[in-house]
Design a protein around this motif. Structure first.
Motif, PDB file in Angstrom:
ATOM      1  N   HIS A 118       0.829  -1.209   0.000  1.00  0.00           N
ATOM      2  CA  HIS A 118       0.000   0.000   0.000  1.00  0.00           C
ATOM      3  C   HIS A 118       0.864   1.260   0.000  1.00  0.00           C
ATOM      4  O   HIS A 118       0.504   2.265  -0.628  1.00  0.00           O
ATOM      5  N   GLU A 119       2.000   1.233   0.681  1.00  0.00           N
ATOM      6  CA  GLU A 119       2.869   2.408   0.706  1.00  0.00           C
ATOM      7  C   GLU A 119       3.471   2.660  -0.677  1.00  0.00           C
ATOM      8  O   GLU A 119       3.578   3.810  -1.117  1.00  0.00           O
ATOM      9  N   LEU A 120       3.840   1.601  -1.385  1.00  0.00           N
ATOM     10  CA  LEU A 120       4.350   1.762  -2.743  1.00  0.00           C
ATOM     11  C   LEU A 120       3.271   2.303  -3.673  1.00  0.00           C
ATOM     12  O   LEU A 120       3.528   3.172  -4.518  1.00  0.00           O
ATOM     13  N   MET A 121       2.052   1.806  -3.525  1.00  0.00           N
ATOM     14  CA  MET A 121       0.938   2.318  -4.328  1.00  0.00           C
ATOM     15  C   MET A 121       0.679   3.786  -4.013  1.00  0.00           C
ATOM     16  O   MET A 121       0.463   4.611  -4.926  1.00  0.00           O
ATOM     17  N   ARG A 122       0.683   4.122  -2.739  1.00  0.00           N
ATOM     18  CA  ARG A 122       0.435   5.511  -2.349  1.00  0.00           C
ATOM     19  C   ARG A 122       1.467   6.440  -2.981  1.00  0.00           C
ATOM     20  O   ARG A 122       1.141   7.500  -3.527  1.00  0.00           O
ATOM     21  N   SER A 123       2.718   6.027  -2.932  1.00  0.00           N
ATOM     22  CA  SER A 123       3.790   6.846  -3.487  1.00  0.00           C
ATOM     23  C   SER A 123       3.681   6.949  -5.000  1.00  0.00           C
ATOM     24  O   SER A 123       3.887   8.022  -5.581  1.00  0.00           O
ATOM     25  N   ALA A 124       3.371   5.838  -5.660  1.00  0.00           N
ATOM     26  CA  ALA A 124       3.243   5.853  -7.118  1.00  0.00           C
ATOM     27  C   ALA A 124       2.149   6.818  -7.563  1.00  0.00           C
ATOM     28  O   ALA A 124       2.319   7.580  -8.522  1.00  0.00           O
ATOM     29  N   PHE A 125       1.020   6.811  -6.868  1.00  0.00           N
ATOM     30  CA  PHE A 125      -0.087   7.681  -7.251  1.00  0.00           C
ATOM     31  C   PHE A 125       0.210   9.134  -6.879  1.00  0.00           C
ATOM     32  O   PHE A 125      -0.120  10.049  -7.642  1.00  0.00           O
ATOM     33  N   ALA A 126       0.828   9.355  -5.739  1.00  0.00           N
ATOM     34  CA  ALA A 126       1.172  10.724  -5.358  1.00  0.00           C
ATOM     35  C   ALA A 126       2.144  11.344  -6.355  1.00  0.00           C
ATOM     36  O   ALA A 126       2.122  12.567  -6.581  1.00  0.00           O
ATOM     37  N   ASN A 127       2.973  10.514  -6.976  1.00  0.00           N
ATOM     38  CA  ASN A 127       3.935  10.996  -7.966  1.00  0.00           C
ATOM     39  C   ASN A 127       3.418  10.875  -9.398  1.00  0.00           C
ATOM     40  O   ASN A 127       4.198  11.002 -10.345  1.00  0.00           O
ATOM     41  N   GLN A 128       2.134  10.606  -9.553  1.00  0.00           N
ATOM     42  CA  GLN A 128       1.420  10.675 -10.830  1.00  0.00           C
ATOM     43  C   GLN A 128       1.904   9.672 -11.866  1.00  0.00           C
ATOM     44  O   GLN A 128       1.811   9.927 -13.074  1.00  0.00           O
ATOM     45  N   LEU A 129       2.363   8.513 -11.426  1.00  0.00           N
ATOM     46  CA  LEU A 129       2.723   7.484 -12.391  1.00  0.00           C
ATOM     47  C   LEU A 129       1.511   6.974 -13.159  1.00  0.00           C
ATOM     48  O   LEU A 129       1.647   6.374 -14.226  1.00  0.00           O
ATOM     49  N   HIS A 130       0.332   7.189 -12.612  1.00  0.00           N
ATOM     50  CA  HIS A 130      -0.908   6.740 -13.241  1.00  0.00           C
ATOM     51  C   HIS A 130      -1.603   7.826 -14.053  1.00  0.00           C
ATOM     52  O   HIS A 130      -2.618   7.554 -14.706  1.00  0.00           O
ATOM     53  N   SER A 131      -1.077   9.058 -14.037  1.00  0.00           N
ATOM     54  CA  SER A 131      -1.898  10.157 -14.546  1.00  0.00           C
ATOM     55  C   SER A 131      -1.164  11.280 -15.259  1.00  0.00           C
ATOM     56  O   SER A 131      -1.807  12.104 -15.916  1.00  0.00           O
ATOM     57  N   LEU A 132       0.143  11.373 -15.147  1.00  0.00           N
ATOM     58  CA  LEU A 132       0.853  12.600 -15.519  1.00  0.00           C
ATOM     59  C   LEU A 132       0.506  13.124 -16.913  1.00  0.00           C
ATOM     60  O   LEU A 132       0.163  14.302 -17.070  1.00  0.00           O
ATOM     61  N   PRO A 133       0.559  12.292 -17.979  1.00  0.00           N
ATOM     62  CA  PRO A 133       0.271  12.861 -19.306  1.00  0.00           C
ATOM     63  C   PRO A 133      -1.177  13.305 -19.482  1.00  0.00           C
ATOM     64  O   PRO A 133      -1.469  14.138 -20.343  1.00  0.00           O
ATOM     65  N   TRP A 134      -2.083  12.737 -18.682  1.00  0.00           N
ATOM     66  CA  TRP A 134      -3.502  13.089 -18.825  1.00  0.00           C
ATOM     67  C   TRP A 134      -3.836  14.369 -18.068  1.00  0.00           C
ATOM     68  O   TRP A 134      -4.662  15.158 -18.523  1.00  0.00           O
ATOM     69  N   VAL A 135      -3.218  14.581 -16.921  1.00  0.00           N
ATOM     70  CA  VAL A 135      -3.521  15.788 -16.138  1.00  0.00           C
ATOM     71  C   VAL A 135      -2.624  16.960 -16.538  1.00  0.00           C
ATOM     72  O   VAL A 135      -2.948  18.116 -16.243  1.00  0.00           O
ATOM     73  N   ASN A 136      -1.492  16.673 -17.178  1.00  0.00           N
ATOM     74  CA  ASN A 136      -0.575  17.731 -17.611  1.00  0.00           C
ATOM     75  C   ASN A 136      -0.128  17.435 -19.041  1.00  0.00           C
ATOM     76  O   ASN A 136       1.026  17.080 -19.290  1.00  0.00           O
ATOM     77  N   PRO A 137      -1.043  17.571 -20.003  1.00  0.00           N
ATOM     78  CA  PRO A 137      -0.749  17.178 -21.386  1.00  0.00           C
ATOM     79  C   PRO A 137       0.131  18.180 -22.116  1.00  0.00           C
ATOM     80  O   PRO A 137      -0.313  18.934 -22.984  1.00  0.00           O
ATOM     81  N   VAL A 138       1.409  18.189 -21.759  1.00  0.00           N
ATOM     82  CA  VAL A 138       2.384  19.077 -22.385  1.00  0.00           C
ATOM     83  C   VAL A 138       3.468  18.223 -23.038  1.00  0.00           C
ATOM     84  O   VAL A 138       3.593  17.026 -22.763  1.00  0.00           O
ATOM     85  N   ALA A 139       4.248  18.845 -23.901  1.00  0.00           N
ATOM     86  CA  ALA A 139       5.347  18.134 -24.538  1.00  0.00           C
ATOM     87  C   ALA A 139       6.292  17.569 -23.480  1.00  0.00           C
ATOM     88  O   ALA A 139       6.713  18.270 -22.569  1.00  0.00           O
ATOM     89  N   GLY A 140       6.597  16.286 -23.598  1.00  0.00           N
ATOM     90  CA  GLY A 140       7.500  15.633 -22.651  1.00  0.00           C
ATOM     91  C   GLY A 140       6.818  14.967 -21.481  1.00  0.00           C
ATOM     92  O   GLY A 140       7.483  14.327 -20.659  1.00  0.00           O
ATOM     93  N   ALA A 141       5.490  15.057 -21.379  1.00  0.00           N
ATOM     94  CA  ALA A 141       4.807  14.479 -20.224  1.00  0.00           C
ATOM     95  C   ALA A 141       4.935  12.956 -20.204  1.00  0.00           C
ATOM     96  O   ALA A 141       5.160  12.351 -19.146  1.00  0.00           O
ATOM     97  N   HIS A 142       4.781  12.298 -21.358  1.00  0.00           N
ATOM     98  CA  HIS A 142       4.956  10.841 -21.410  1.00  0.00           C
ATOM     99  C   HIS A 142       6.408  10.456 -21.117  1.00  0.00           C
ATOM    100  O   HIS A 142       6.669   9.423 -20.491  1.00  0.00           O
ATOM    101  N   VAL A 143       7.338  11.281 -21.552  1.00  0.00           N
ATOM    102  CA  VAL A 143       8.756  11.007 -21.284  1.00  0.00           C
ATOM    103  C   VAL A 143       9.032  11.105 -19.790  1.00  0.00           C
ATOM    104  O   VAL A 143       9.686  10.229 -19.204  1.00  0.00           O
ATOM    105  N   ALA A 144       8.554  12.170 -19.149  1.00  0.00           N
ATOM    106  CA  ALA A 144       8.764  12.333 -17.711  1.00  0.00           C
ATOM    107  C   ALA A 144       8.110  11.202 -16.936  1.00  0.00           C
ATOM    108  O   ALA A 144       8.694  10.652 -15.994  1.00  0.00           O
ATOM    109  N   ARG A 145       6.907  10.847 -17.343  1.00  0.00           N
ATOM    110  CA  ARG A 145       6.208   9.756 -16.663  1.00  0.00           C
ATOM    111  C   ARG A 145       6.938   8.423 -16.855  1.00  0.00           C
ATOM    112  O   ARG A 145       7.073   7.623 -15.918  1.00  0.00           O
ATOM    113  N   ALA A 146       7.451   8.170 -18.068  1.00  0.00           N
ATOM    114  CA  ALA A 146       8.193   6.933 -18.320  1.00  0.00           C
ATOM    115  C   ALA A 146       9.458   6.875 -17.469  1.00  0.00           C
ATOM    116  O   ALA A 146       9.828   5.806 -16.968  1.00  0.00           O
TER     117      ALA A 146
END
Length: 579
Positions: A118-146
């Motif tokens: 649960h702590e790993l999941m909490r950290s992953a979601f807090a750091n937007q591994l599940h959402s970054l390109p969708w909530v911040n659709p800017v150039a490089g968002a998929h790269v940063a998330r990857a």
């Protein structure tokens, strides 16, 4: 793996004060140490998983996410700490457990996880591994998330599965505005909410998926699960689903993308764990899969007994609807396998920096240098291809008219998923062998890395499925082949062996006979040539030259550790792991 802060004392009975164990002395020779412990390695930890990786730093900058560097540095420090790495160990040591019923006999279908998961999941979601390109659709968002995903996956792979599925579901769900209005905000929430409650009562949601059935496997058109409308047909409307799924990950998710047949054909549905009226949905977990790897993640067999679900997209368009999700989960398989390579590689280098054999450190032994440099080259090639595909995903999302990037993403993601995932198990084994006997011990991370490496080759389509997908892209959309050769042509003239390899590959496409039988050989060449093209353009000369000499030469591919003598192994190793 030892705990990060081991306790060396024990409290006396009835006391809160620590009491040290008695030490041996000259007066008690029987209790004396039999030998000093020296010339051994130490636990890898308290490193920055981003700062220690020059190739990743270069790729992030090159592929358009330079704006994320400071955030990645902070994330790399967090994930490389001893305490954080230990979470990965704990999440796998204590496997999830299923309760189908409570003690009173009520059906509950609840999976219990260790708090580390649960702590790993909490950290992953807090750091937007599940959402970054969708909530911040800017150039490089998929790269940063990857890049973040690659760093996090070095720590632990099981919790990455629901993180990936939650990330990848968005394009499919966006095909149905009614479902977007209901669930998108909570799916993209940075709050991980593990409570067993109806989705409407939670602060954040996770999404799983179920495609395969016993009789079908990858052939989802052989599925027998059926769906009938509750009231009326159409996208976003309710259906009742009856049937089963042979694999459904992860069963404590709040929503699941599921395939089932209507009268019109295979269709896609969003199935909640709780019905809209707050009652438990009739999605019943039969058992958890007893997997050889990915054990912290609860994969399950389930049966739907009239389970409620909303239609996603149009009826009979289920495969086309869910394939948007699958293409992204396949990309994450590439990234996750690259992460496994990276962690195994730095574990091996860390060991060799400390262990001496025959009078000098392993890191200075020529044969070991050959092996470590070869493993490093494999990682460099995998990373370059993965991050280039991340940029293609950015372009695909932000510039839908960019045909080159769209076509390249279509064919090269399948190529990368096949090749990188296929190369990782032997890479992990070789890293384990570097460490020797200690490397096969279960308190080492190496056995876990090896078992995880095997999983990604099968998850989201095995090697043969990926090769057939490449052939499908070539046949149905010939422009994908043109996009591929346009991409690799950027490196022509930089190395003779590369130019010859491109010529050989082009000749392969002139011969269409027995293409399916030859598919693995063709896709092997497609992968290595593309990796070489990227390294020739972007990596230091000594890296790109070594890659071409060892992968494109007439001698062909050998076991790791067979680099030719012209290679600058020392420079490659020094570049790979900088602390």
């Amino acid at each position: 793996m030892n705990p990060p802060n081991p306790t060396l004392t024990t409290p006396a009975s009835g006391s809160n004060q620590p009491v040290a164990y008695p030490c041996a002395s000259a007066q008690s020779p029987a209790q004396a140490e039999t030998h000093p412990v020296f010339n051994v390695s130490s636990e890898l930890g308290d490193i920055n998983l981003f700062d220690s990786d020059p190739a990743l730093q270069e790729a992030v900058q090159r592929e358009g996410a330079g704006w994320a560097i400071d955030d990645l540095k902070q994330f790399g420090a967090l994930t490389g700490s001893r305490d954080y790495l230990y979470l990965g160990y704990l999440a796998n040591k204590y496997k999830p457990e299923l309760d189908t019923h409570d003690r009173f006999g009520h059906r509950v279908d609840v999976v219990h996880y260790h708090p580390a998961y649960h702590e790993l999941m909490r950290s992953a979601f807090a750091n937007q591994l599940h959402s970054l390109p969708w909530v911040n659709p800017v150039a490089g968002a998929h790269v940063a998330r990857a890049a973040k995903f690659l760093i996090q996956a070095q720590v632990e792979a099981g919790h990455i599965c629901p993180t990936t599925m939650t990330f990848a579901c968005i394009p499919s769900i966006r095909s149905t505005p009614k479902l977007v209005a209901l669930w998108q905000d909570k799916i993209l929430s940075p709050q991980y909410d593990p409570r067993n409650l109806p989705a409407s009562q939670k602060n954040g949601l996770t999404v799983g998926m179920g495609m395969t059935e016993k009789q079908g496997g990858s052939d989802v058109r052989a599925n027998t699960t059926v769906a009938v409308p509750v009231h009326q047909r159409g996208p976003g409307e309710g259906y009742e689903i009856t049937g089963h799924k042979w694999f459904l990950s992860a069963p404590m998710c709040d929503l699941f993308l599921v395939l089932a047949k209507t009268d019109a054909g295979v269709s896609c549905f969003l199935v909640p764990r709780w019905r809209p009226d707050g009652s438990k949905n009739s999605l019943q977990v039969i058992r958890l899969k007893n997997k050889m790897g990915n054990v912290s993640n609860a994969s399950s067999e389930v049966e739907f007994r009239g389970a409620f679900g909303w239609l996603v997209g149009e009826e009979s368009r289920g495969v086309a609807t869910i394939i948007e999700m699958v293409s992204l989960t396949r990309f994450d398989c590439m990234t996750g396998s690259t992460a496994i390579m990276r962690m195994g590689l730095i574990q091996a280098i860390h060991h060799c920096q400390q262990r001496a054999v025959f009078g000098k450190k392993l890191i200075a032994q020529p044969l070991m240098q050959n092996l470590l440099a070869d493993l490093a080259l494999e990682y460099e090639g995998a990373l370059a291809l993965t991050m280039r595909m991340a940029r293609a995903l950015d372009q695909k999302q932000l510039d839908t008219d960019n045909q080159h990037e769209n076509l390249l993403a279509r064919i090269a993601t399948a190529i990368g998923k096949y090749w990188i995932c296929k190369r990782t198990p032997n890479h992990s084994y070789e890293a384990m062998e570097v460490i020797g006997g200690s490397g096969v011990m279960e308190d080492s991370p190496m056995p876990r890395l090896y078992r995880e490496a095997v999983i990604n080759t099968i998850w989201e389509g095995s090697g043969n499925v990926q090769c057939l997908d490449v052939l499908r892209a070539m046949t149905k959309t010939p422009a994908t082949v043109e996009a591929y050769f346009k991409e690799v042509s950027l490196a022509l003239g930089k190395h003779a062996l590369f130019d010859q390899a491109v010529e050989r590959l082009q000749a392969e496409f002139q011969n269409r006979e027995n293409l399916e039988f030859r598919a693995r050989n063709v896709v092997d060449q497609l992968a290595v040539v593309l990796q070489a093209a990227l390294l020739l353009q972007h990596a230091p000369d000594y890296v790109a030259t070594a890659f071409c000499l060892s992968r494109l030469g007439q001698q062909g591919m050998h076991n790791y550790g067979s680099l030719p003598v012209e290679v600058d192994a020392t420079a490659i190793i020094q570049r790979t792991y900088q602390v």
